[in-house]
Enzyme design. Sequence first.
Site, PDB file in Angstrom:
ATOM      1  N   ASN A 262      -1.995   2.369   5.812  1.00  0.00           N
ATOM      2  CA  ASN A 262      -1.113   1.236   5.482  1.00  0.00           C
ATOM      3  C   ASN A 262      -0.886   0.458   6.765  1.00  0.00           C
ATOM      4  O   ASN A 262      -0.763   1.052   7.834  1.00  0.00           O
ATOM      5  CB  ASN A 262       0.255   1.728   5.002  1.00  0.00           C
ATOM      6  CG  ASN A 262       0.201   2.327   3.611  1.00  0.00           C
ATOM      7  OD1 ASN A 262      -0.832   2.304   2.974  1.00  0.00           O
ATOM      8  ND2 ASN A 262       1.336   2.845   3.158  1.00  0.00           N
ATOM      9  N   GLY A 263      -0.757  -0.872   6.628  1.00  0.00           N
ATOM     10  CA  GLY A 263      -0.523  -1.692   7.814  1.00  0.00           C
ATOM     11  C   GLY A 263      -1.719  -2.602   8.070  1.00  0.00           C
ATOM     12  O   GLY A 263      -2.648  -2.666   7.254  1.00  0.00           O
TER      13      GLY A 263
ATOM     14  N   LYS B 253      15.219 -15.013  -8.758  1.00  0.00           N
ATOM     15  CA  LYS B 253      14.943 -13.978  -9.763  1.00  0.00           C
ATOM     16  C   LYS B 253      14.151 -14.585 -10.907  1.00  0.00           C
ATOM     17  O   LYS B 253      13.213 -14.004 -11.408  1.00  0.00           O
ATOM     18  CB  LYS B 253      16.279 -13.414 -10.249  1.00  0.00           C
ATOM     19  CG  LYS B 253      16.277 -12.021 -10.671  1.00  0.00           C
ATOM     20  CD  LYS B 253      16.407 -10.994  -9.558  1.00  0.00           C
ATOM     21  CE  LYS B 253      15.566 -11.202  -8.363  1.00  0.00           C
ATOM     22  NZ  LYS B 253      15.989 -10.541  -7.174  1.00  0.00           N
TER      23      LYS B 253
ATOM     24  N   GLU C 215      10.489 -15.331  -9.913  1.00  0.00           N
ATOM     25  CA  GLU C 215       9.705 -14.128  -9.606  1.00  0.00           C
ATOM     26  C   GLU C 215       9.093 -13.490 -10.838  1.00  0.00           C
ATOM     27  O   GLU C 215       7.961 -13.027 -10.800  1.00  0.00           O
ATOM     28  CB  GLU C 215      10.625 -13.066  -8.985  1.00  0.00           C
ATOM     29  CG  GLU C 215      10.755 -13.131  -7.504  1.00  0.00           C
ATOM     30  CD  GLU C 215      11.609 -11.989  -6.990  1.00  0.00           C
ATOM     31  OE1 GLU C 215      12.783 -11.879  -7.391  1.00  0.00           O
ATOM     32  OE2 GLU C 215      11.110 -11.202  -6.193  1.00  0.00           O
TER      33      GLU C 215
ATOM     34  N   LYS D 247       6.870  -4.416  -3.851  1.00  0.00           N
ATOM     35  CA  LYS D 247       8.271  -4.029  -3.763  1.00  0.00           C
ATOM     36  C   LYS D 247       8.760  -4.020  -2.326  1.00  0.00           C
ATOM     37  O   LYS D 247       9.837  -4.496  -2.033  1.00  0.00           O
ATOM     38  CB  LYS D 247       8.457  -2.642  -4.391  1.00  0.00           C
ATOM     39  CG  LYS D 247       9.900  -2.142  -4.367  1.00  0.00           C
ATOM     40  CD  LYS D 247      10.814  -3.050  -5.164  1.00  0.00           C
ATOM     41  CE  LYS D 247      12.273  -2.662  -5.100  1.00  0.00           C
ATOM     42  NZ  LYS D 247      13.147  -3.757  -5.536  1.00  0.00           N
TER      43      LYS D 247
ATOM     44  N   GLU E 257      19.877 -17.109  -5.467  1.00  0.00           N
ATOM     45  CA  GLU E 257      19.369 -15.827  -5.942  1.00  0.00           C
ATOM     46  C   GLU E 257      18.966 -15.917  -7.419  1.00  0.00           C
ATOM     47  O   GLU E 257      17.954 -15.355  -7.835  1.00  0.00           O
ATOM     48  CB  GLU E 257      20.426 -14.737  -5.710  1.00  0.00           C
ATOM     49  CG  GLU E 257      20.130 -13.383  -6.300  1.00  0.00           C
ATOM     50  CD  GLU E 257      18.746 -12.829  -5.991  1.00  0.00           C
ATOM     51  OE1 GLU E 257      18.125 -13.230  -4.992  1.00  0.00           O
ATOM     52  OE2 GLU E 257      18.272 -11.993  -6.785  1.00  0.00           O
TER      53      GLU E 257
ATOM     54  N   HIS F 273      21.995 -36.832  -4.050  1.00  0.00           N
ATOM     55  CA  HIS F 273      21.265 -37.321  -2.873  1.00  0.00           C
ATOM     56  C   HIS F 273      19.752 -37.213  -3.052  1.00  0.00           C
ATOM     57  O   HIS F 273      19.026 -37.264  -2.064  1.00  0.00           O
ATOM     58  CB  HIS F 273      21.721 -36.553  -1.628  1.00  0.00           C
ATOM     59  CG  HIS F 273      23.170 -36.766  -1.302  1.00  0.00           C
ATOM     60  ND1 HIS F 273      23.659 -37.998  -0.919  1.00  0.00           N
ATOM     61  CD2 HIS F 273      24.234 -35.928  -1.341  1.00  0.00           C
ATOM     62  CE1 HIS F 273      24.967 -37.891  -0.712  1.00  0.00           C
ATOM     63  NE2 HIS F 273      25.340 -36.654  -0.974  1.00  0.00           N
TER      64      HIS F 273
ATOM     65  N   ARG G 216       5.302  -0.197  -5.967  1.00  0.00           N
ATOM     66  CA  ARG G 216       5.265  -0.970  -4.726  1.00  0.00           C
ATOM     67  C   ARG G 216       4.290  -2.134  -4.801  1.00  0.00           C
ATOM     68  O   ARG G 216       4.339  -3.027  -3.951  1.00  0.00           O
ATOM     69  CB  ARG G 216       4.863  -0.062  -3.560  1.00  0.00           C
ATOM     70  CG  ARG G 216       5.882   1.023  -3.274  1.00  0.00           C
ATOM     71  CD  ARG G 216       5.301   2.042  -2.324  1.00  0.00           C
ATOM     72  NE  ARG G 216       5.032   1.463  -1.032  1.00  0.00           N
ATOM     73  CZ  ARG G 216       5.807   1.609   0.029  1.00  0.00           C
ATOM     74  NH1 ARG G 216       6.914   2.288  -0.078  1.00  0.00           N
ATOM     75  NH2 ARG G 216       5.495   1.065   1.178  1.00  0.00           N
TER      76      ARG G 216
ATOM     77  N   CYS H 294       0.818  -1.212   0.000  1.00  0.00           N
ATOM     78  CA  CYS H 294       0.000   0.000   0.000  1.00  0.00           C
ATOM     79  C   CYS H 294       0.857   1.271   0.000  1.00  0.00           C
ATOM     80  O   CYS H 294       1.955   1.287   0.550  1.00  0.00           O
ATOM     81  CB  CYS H 294      -0.867   0.050   1.238  1.00  0.00           C
ATOM     82  SG  CYS H 294      -1.850  -1.411   1.497  1.00  0.00           S
TER      83      CYS H 294
ATOM     84  N   TRP I  86      -3.128  -2.673  -1.372  1.00  0.00           N
ATOM     85  CA  TRP I  86      -2.731  -4.055  -1.631  1.00  0.00           C
ATOM     86  C   TRP I  86      -3.546  -4.867  -0.638  1.00  0.00           C
ATOM     87  O   TRP I  86      -3.319  -4.768   0.577  1.00  0.00           O
ATOM     88  CB  TRP I  86      -1.236  -4.190  -1.362  1.00  0.00           C
ATOM     89  CG  TRP I  86      -0.564  -5.344  -2.002  1.00  0.00           C
ATOM     90  CD1 TRP I  86      -0.223  -5.467  -3.324  1.00  0.00           C
ATOM     91  CD2 TRP I  86      -0.064  -6.534  -1.360  1.00  0.00           C
ATOM     92  NE1 TRP I  86       0.435  -6.644  -3.533  1.00  0.00           N
ATOM     93  CE2 TRP I  86       0.546  -7.320  -2.363  1.00  0.00           C
ATOM     94  CE3 TRP I  86      -0.077  -7.016  -0.062  1.00  0.00           C
ATOM     95  CZ2 TRP I  86       1.138  -8.546  -2.084  1.00  0.00           C
ATOM     96  CZ3 TRP I  86       0.509  -8.231   0.205  1.00  0.00           C
ATOM     97  CH2 TRP I  86       1.098  -8.987  -0.787  1.00  0.00           C
TER      98      TRP I  86
HETATM   99  C1  F6R Z   1      13.449 -10.316  -4.674  1.00  0.00           C
HETATM  100  C2  F6R Z   1      12.955  -9.344  -3.771  1.00  0.00           C
HETATM  101  C3  F6R Z   1      12.538  -9.749  -2.387  1.00  0.00           C
HETATM  102  C4  F6R Z   1      13.223  -8.802  -1.413  1.00  0.00           C
HETATM  103  C5  F6R Z   1      12.724  -9.038   0.011  1.00  0.00           C
HETATM  104  C6  F6R Z   1      13.421  -8.133   0.998  1.00  0.00           C
HETATM  105  O1  F6R Z   1      13.720  -9.798  -5.924  1.00  0.00           O
HETATM  106  O2  F6R Z   1      12.932  -8.202  -4.126  1.00  0.00           O
HETATM  107  O3  F6R Z   1      12.832 -11.072  -2.078  1.00  0.00           O
HETATM  108  O4  F6R Z   1      14.599  -9.018  -1.511  1.00  0.00           O
HETATM  109  O5  F6R Z   1      11.337  -8.815   0.079  1.00  0.00           O
HETATM  110  O6  F6R Z   1      13.240  -6.784   0.683  1.00  0.00           O
HETATM  111  P1  F6R Z   1      14.174  -5.679   1.292  1.00  0.00           P
HETATM  112  O7  F6R Z   1      15.537  -5.880   0.743  1.00  0.00           O
HETATM  113  O8  F6R Z   1      13.563  -4.380   0.867  1.00  0.00           O
HETATM  114  O9  F6R Z   1      14.154  -5.872   2.780  1.00  0.00           O
END
Ligand code: F6R
Length: 610
Positions: A105-106, A490, A493, A605, A486, A509, A27, A2, A73
């Site tokens: 928000n929250g 990526k 996602e 985000k 990672e 294994h 976001r 949000c 959201w």
């Molecule tokens: C992956 C991604 C998420 C963030 C995670 C932590 O691409 O963006 O996995 O890495 O939500 O977010 P931050 O770094 O903002 O604490």
Amino acid sequence: MCGIVGYIGGQAATPILIDGLTQLEYRGYDSAGIAVLGPTGARRVRSVGRVRELEAALPKRLAGKVGIGHTRWATHGAPSEANAHPQAADRSTDAPPTTVFVVHNGIIDNARALRAALEADGVELTSDTDTEAIAHLIARADADTLEEAVLATIARLTGTYALAVLDTAHPDRIVVARNGSPLILGVGDREMFIASDASAVVRHTSQVVHLDDGECATVTAGGFHLFTADAQHVGKAATTITMTADELELGDHQHFMLKEILEQPQSLERMLTGRLDERFATARLDGLNLDPQALRRFRRVKILGCGSAYYMGQLGAQLIEDLARVPADAEPASEFRYRNPIIEPETLYVAVSQSGETADTAFAVQEVKRKGGTIVGLVNVVGSTIAREVDGGIYLHAGPEVAVASTKANTHMAVGFALLALALGRVRDLSITDGTRIVKALKELPRQIGEIVADGDKVVEAAELLAHAPSLFFVGRVRGYPTAREGAQKFKEISYRHAEAYQTSELKHGPLALISPELPTVAIVPDDELLDRNIGALHEISARGGEIIAITHDGVELDARLTITVPRSAPELDPILLMIPTQLLAYHAALALGENIDKPRNLAKSVTVE
Ligand code: F6R
């Protein structure tokens, strides 16, 4: 997640609110709305979908110089117009009737009880939200001022909130409150802005005030007055943010994700400036607030982060063990707080976060602090919640990251850990020769990343091949394993393909059973002491018909369908360079599949709720 915007001043509020909401789109959200207070009363417009759909739903004239807006959201209740914010509560007993509008928000934990109590009192609720309960509580509070009504209401809330309240009975002000969700005020010239994220105000002002938990503010066109829950005045001056509106522009790029991958050489150069001490072969990290004696005191390092930040924590733990020979490990911050962790005085805790607002990580920081531990932060967003709560830290200086899938911030986290490892190592047994080797390698990273991103043909070919596999593995060993994790993250996602990471050594294994021509493997294979073992494991894959895309160093001969090479760094830093092609692989696979790269489904985000 949000987003909140607000405006009060001499200009028309609507375009400023719409622009602010557009800036917050990255976001993640599912509906949006605004309420504007004009000469003929207040108007509220809400809609499901994008901000441009809200814009299309606005009446031709929506005059007014004060207003609040929101991107929602969904948490309590499905995405719908009725559940979108601002939520409203009428005081029909007033003459003329007045209305309270709230954006929030929250998550309010006791919303169910509050809603039930309101309904028992005869209030007809029109949404499924916790926020509507807040609006009614404010409207029904037995108070002389809006501030008193807000204070009486928040005293009844448990949970997290950032609130902005507009009341037609008090048209000269917006009252805001914060507990656990970010909120800032932007200070202009006889105008004030409110936002959950600096990107929404950066076009209008660089002067901002960050609210802390437990703080409220009255915001008028002439300025702001901060106060606590017990109505005590808080003195706080505005600070200057360095983010500029240009950094939030797409420029010539098709997607923010690609822009952010390509800008890594420049952003890293900026991050390293002034932080490498070549004379003593160490890192200058004044922001840690730890002198050499303090740095030597730690016998262990514990890194806390979520998602990609957690994987970068794993990479960082390996770097710290390699360079400083201090036991180090990473743990998802989302789990840490709930297992009643033992906080040790001789452990250095490190919170790592791009946004600095991830609720799980912020709660882990509070848990460490509550139990008397020392915690520092590797955080990108200056002035964010985590950055302000930790005892010291290393700002990542990656610049704003707009794409939901994190790329450049991850690279900066990895480099931040390399700096920390170097500083910890050089107050212990890391020799000046090894320190110099690492300093030199760090200085080379921006140029080397530039080479990798400029040479994308093989990556595009590999991505197109992988895009059509229903499922794939990413494998790596020891230093290469966090890079594999990672890479898989990526890929899944933004391409929505199932991608799973394994230690190369673990394949035999169990997971080897899945290898077939339909399940390709992306293998991270640095030219290090484990190369022969990696080659052996890759043979086991190809012998079973599995296709391999290898990410490795020049001159390494591998039995792979496609080989992508990166320049050599110091072996300890190799995982950082090996990660860059995995960012491009994910990007080009999602592009080939026509997916919404910058805003993948179901993701936000910055995850500001637990
Ligand atoms: C992956 C991604 C998420 C963030 C995670 C932590 O691409 O963006 O996995 O890495 O939500 O977010 P931050 O770094 O903002 O604490």
